[in-house]
Design a protein around this motif. Structure first.
Motif, PDB file in Angstrom:
ATOM      1  N   TRP A  14       0.848  -1.193   0.000  1.00 41.19           N
ATOM      2  CA  TRP A  14       0.000   0.000   0.000  1.00 41.19           C
ATOM      3  C   TRP A  14       0.881   1.241   0.000  1.00 41.19           C
ATOM      4  O   TRP A  14       1.883   1.314   0.699  1.00 41.19           O
ATOM      5  N   LYS A  16       0.810   5.430   0.462  1.00 43.43           N
ATOM      6  CA  LYS A  16       0.038   6.575   0.953  1.00 43.43           C
ATOM      7  C   LYS A  16       0.177   7.740  -0.021  1.00 43.43           C
ATOM      8  O   LYS A  16       1.203   7.921  -0.664  1.00 43.43           O
ATOM      9  N   SER A  20      -0.103  13.405   1.728  1.00 38.65           N
ATOM     10  CA  SER A  20      -0.392  13.047   3.113  1.00 38.65           C
ATOM     11  C   SER A  20       0.521  13.792   4.074  1.00 38.65           C
ATOM     12  O   SER A  20       1.698  13.980   3.823  1.00 38.65           O
ATOM     13  N   CYS A  26      -6.036  10.664   4.867  1.00 34.27           N
ATOM     14  CA  CYS A  26      -5.252  10.153   3.750  1.00 34.27           C
ATOM     15  C   CYS A  26      -5.872   8.892   3.154  1.00 34.27           C
ATOM     16  O   CYS A  26      -6.610   8.177   3.815  1.00 34.27           O
ATOM     17  N   GLU A  28      -4.730   5.373   0.715  1.00 35.66           N
ATOM     18  CA  GLU A  28      -3.646   4.541   0.232  1.00 35.66           C
ATOM     19  C   GLU A  28      -4.166   3.741  -0.951  1.00 35.66           C
ATOM     20  O   GLU A  28      -5.338   3.390  -1.004  1.00 35.66           O
ATOM     21  N   ASP A  41      -8.718   3.755   3.352  1.00 34.57           N
ATOM     22  CA  ASP A  41      -8.463   4.820   4.311  1.00 34.57           C
ATOM     23  C   ASP A  41      -7.223   4.441   5.112  1.00 34.57           C
ATOM     24  O   ASP A  41      -7.189   3.380   5.744  1.00 34.57           O
ATOM     25  N   SER A  42      -6.209   5.291   5.107  1.00 38.33           N
ATOM     26  CA  SER A  42      -4.957   4.960   5.803  1.00 38.33           C
ATOM     27  C   SER A  42      -5.142   4.817   7.309  1.00 38.33           C
ATOM     28  O   SER A  42      -4.355   4.137   7.966  1.00 38.33           O
ATOM     29  N   LYS A  43      -6.179   5.439   7.861  1.00 36.59           N
ATOM     30  CA  LYS A  43      -6.423   5.337   9.300  1.00 36.59           C
ATOM     31  C   LYS A  43      -7.116   4.021   9.669  1.00 36.59           C
ATOM     32  O   LYS A  43      -7.207   3.680  10.840  1.00 36.59           O
ATOM     33  N   PRO A  45      -6.530   0.557   8.071  1.00 35.63           N
ATOM     34  CA  PRO A  45      -5.958  -0.373   7.104  1.00 35.63           C
ATOM     35  C   PRO A  45      -6.632  -1.745   7.073  1.00 35.63           C
ATOM     36  O   PRO A  45      -6.549  -2.440   6.067  1.00 35.63           O
TER      37      PRO A  45
END
Length: 72
Positions: A14, A16, A20, A26, A28, A41-43, A45
């Protein structure tokens, strides 16, 4: 009509967003699936990933770069 795609993102690489910043909102993406661009959503995973055809994702990115969507 819906269909299930055989997609297992376990072990995917992945990346980002280059825009970011620490603690930011953020996304990915992973280039590991030819013809598809999974986006998450990077928050979160472990959460779901949205799947886009590669050509649609490229059009979206080009639109963002051209300023077609404004800013939030």
């Amino acid at each position: 009509m819906s269909r299930t795609l055989p997609l297992d993102p376990t072990g995917a690489t992945w990346v980002k967003s280059s825009y970011s910043q620490n603690g930011g909102n953020c996304i990915e993406v992973t280039p590991d699936f030819p013809g598809l661009v999974p986006v998450r959503d990077s928050k979160d995973p472990a959460g779901p990933a949205l799947l886009f055809p590669s050509d649609a994702w490229q059009s979206f990115v080009a639109g963002v770069q051209a300023g077609e969507f404004g800013t939030a």
